[in-house]
Design a protein around this motif. Structure first.
Motif, PDB file in Angstrom:
ATOM      1  N   THR A  87      63.473  37.364   1.220  1.00  0.00           N
ATOM      2  CA  THR A  87      63.875  38.665   2.001  1.00  0.00           C
ATOM      3  C   THR A  87      65.249  38.621   2.117  1.00  0.00           C
ATOM      4  OG1 THR A  87      61.880  38.492   3.357  1.00  0.00           O
ATOM      5  CG2 THR A  87      63.643  39.984   4.251  1.00  0.00           C
ATOM      6  N   THR A  92      66.978  41.000  10.233  1.00  0.00           N
ATOM      7  CA  THR A  92      66.572  40.325  11.390  1.00  0.00           C
ATOM      8  C   THR A  92      65.185  40.045  11.191  1.00  0.00           C
ATOM      9  OG1 THR A  92      65.897  42.278  12.844  1.00  0.00           O
ATOM     10  CG2 THR A  92      68.245  41.664  12.947  1.00  0.00           C
ATOM     11  N   VAL A  93      64.787  39.008  12.089  1.00  0.00           N
ATOM     12  CA  VAL A  93      63.234  38.495  12.007  1.00  0.00           C
ATOM     13  C   VAL A  93      62.348  39.787  12.143  1.00  0.00           C
ATOM     14  CG1 VAL A  93      61.527  37.237  13.104  1.00  0.00           C
ATOM     15  CG2 VAL A  93      63.654  36.329  12.565  1.00  0.00           C
ATOM     16  N   VAL A  96      62.323  42.022   9.122  1.00  0.00           N
ATOM     17  CA  VAL A  96      61.473  41.596   8.105  1.00  0.00           C
ATOM     18  C   VAL A  96      59.850  41.845   8.421  1.00  0.00           C
ATOM     19  CG1 VAL A  96      60.342  39.285   7.144  1.00  0.00           C
ATOM     20  CG2 VAL A  96      62.763  39.605   7.551  1.00  0.00           C
ATOM     21  N   TRP A 136      66.882  36.432   9.793  1.00  0.00           N
ATOM     22  CA  TRP A 136      65.790  35.717   9.239  1.00  0.00           C
ATOM     23  C   TRP A 136      66.340  34.547   8.406  1.00  0.00           C
ATOM     24  CZ3 TRP A 136      64.850  34.649   3.780  1.00  0.00           C
ATOM     25  CH2 TRP A 136      63.408  34.194   3.575  1.00  0.00           C
ATOM     26  N   ARG A 144      60.256  30.852   8.549  1.00  0.00           N
ATOM     27  CA  ARG A 144      60.693  31.910   7.780  1.00  0.00           C
ATOM     28  C   ARG A 144      59.073  32.508   6.950  1.00  0.00           C
ATOM     29  NH1 ARG A 144      65.466  30.770   3.529  1.00  0.00           N
ATOM     30  NH2 ARG A 144      67.091  30.221   5.094  1.00  0.00           N
ATOM     31  N   ALA A 147      57.577  34.410   9.646  1.00  0.00           N
ATOM     32  CA  ALA A 147      57.918  35.604   9.549  1.00  0.00           C
ATOM     33  C   ALA A 147      57.203  36.593   8.553  1.00  0.00           C
ATOM     34  CB  ALA A 147      59.650  35.471   9.551  1.00  0.00           C
ATOM     35  N   GLN A 148      57.008  35.947   7.563  1.00  0.00           N
ATOM     36  CA  GLN A 148      56.478  36.651   6.470  1.00  0.00           C
ATOM     37  C   GLN A 148      54.938  36.854   6.899  1.00  0.00           C
ATOM     38  OE1 GLN A 148      57.615  38.076   4.130  1.00  0.00           O
ATOM     39  NE2 GLN A 148      59.725  36.907   3.812  1.00  0.00           N
ATOM     40  N   ARG A 151      55.059  40.023   8.888  1.00  0.00           N
ATOM     41  CA  ARG A 151      55.063  41.146   7.925  1.00  0.00           C
ATOM     42  C   ARG A 151      53.808  41.580   7.813  1.00  0.00           C
ATOM     43  NH1 ARG A 151      54.375  41.554   3.207  1.00  0.00           N
ATOM     44  NH2 ARG A 151      54.570  39.375   2.792  1.00  0.00           N
TER      45      ARG A 151
END
Length: 257
Positions: A87, A92-93, A96, A136, A144, A147-148, A151
């Motif tokens: 990303t 930012t988180v 994302v 991120w 990470r 976070a994905q 998303r």
């Protein structure tokens, strides 16, 4: 609601990468895709996601061929998490996670309140609500990956496809990520290398070798010493045995005879 593949095949350069594979995960379950490198796991996930068309067979979403569903509709239903997803590092988180709302928004439109709510819920579910405004790229590898997954969850999917989501993570983060996936109220299909993690977190397994399905069933039915020797070419001890068991694999030195 269901996503299934019926005898799908896909080739590149005249070589069959996926060869007549069928998969019909039950709604709300987690299905693991197993097999050595080059067995066709990632390619099968891309067929399921509609990222490439099958040369033969069909992928269906709720009984409709995926090619006729429409890209935008499919993107609202099916979320994909790739291994080592990258990303832009200045996001930012929360930004994302907000990328998952793109299929729900008109082009160039600002995020709505419902978009913001979806992002907040997704970050809460993956345990990153308190990191929403952080960059991120400052997160750890496991964070990470979460976070994905946020998303993907912000899309509001019914189906979640994950390609080696634990790749390059330490064991604690591997367990965290797969426990999160197994607890989500979605139909998940996840490609994995680790047989023990697959046995711990998956309801069903499909094993591929040279593009073909060679075994399918529960972890206890699929993960056997004979199958490991046939598919991976290594010796192993599998315990415990039994129809209700969550098998544990211990690999042994030497090759099968």
């Amino acid at each position: 609601m269901s996503l299934l593949a019926h005898e799908v095949s896909w080739s590149v350069g005249g070589r069959l990468v996926v060869d007549g594979v069928s998969l019909a995960p039950a709604p709300g379950t987690t299905t693991g895709l197993l097999g050595p490198n080059g067995s066709g796991k990632s390619s099968l996930l891309r067929l399921l996601a509609g990222l490439r068309p099958a040369d033969a067979g069909v992928v269906e979403l709720d009984g409709v061929p995926l090619a006729r569903v429409g890209r935008r509709t499919a993107a609202r239903r099916i979320a994909v998490v790739e291994q080592n997803a990258a990303t832009e590092t200045d996001l930012t988180v929360a930004e994302v996670a907000g990328l998952g709302r793109i299929p729900h928004r008109r082009a160039w439109s600002a995020p709505s309140r419902s978009d913001e709510d979806a992002v907040e819920r997704a970050l809460e579910r993956v345990g990153l609500a308190d990191r929403a405004e952080e960059a991120w790229h400052t997160l750890s590898g496991g964070e990470r990956q979460r976070a994905q997954i946020a998303r993907a969850l912000a899309q509001g999917p019914h189906e979640l496809l994950l390609d080696e989501p634990t790749n390059h993570l330490d064991i604690a983060h591997q367990l965290d990520v797969l426990d999160l996936v197994a607890r989500l109220e979605v139909t998940a299909v996840v490609a994995l290398h680790d047989l023990n993690l697959a046995a711990m977190f998956c309801d069903r397994l499909l094993v591929l070798k040279d593009g073909r399905a060679v075994a399918a069933g529960t972890p206890a039915e699929v993960i056997t010493e004979d199958l490991i020797a046939e598919v991976y070419g290594v010796r192993a001890e599998v315990e415990p045995r039994g129809p209700e068991a969550r098998p544990s694999v211990r690999f042994l030195p030497g090759r099968p005879v």
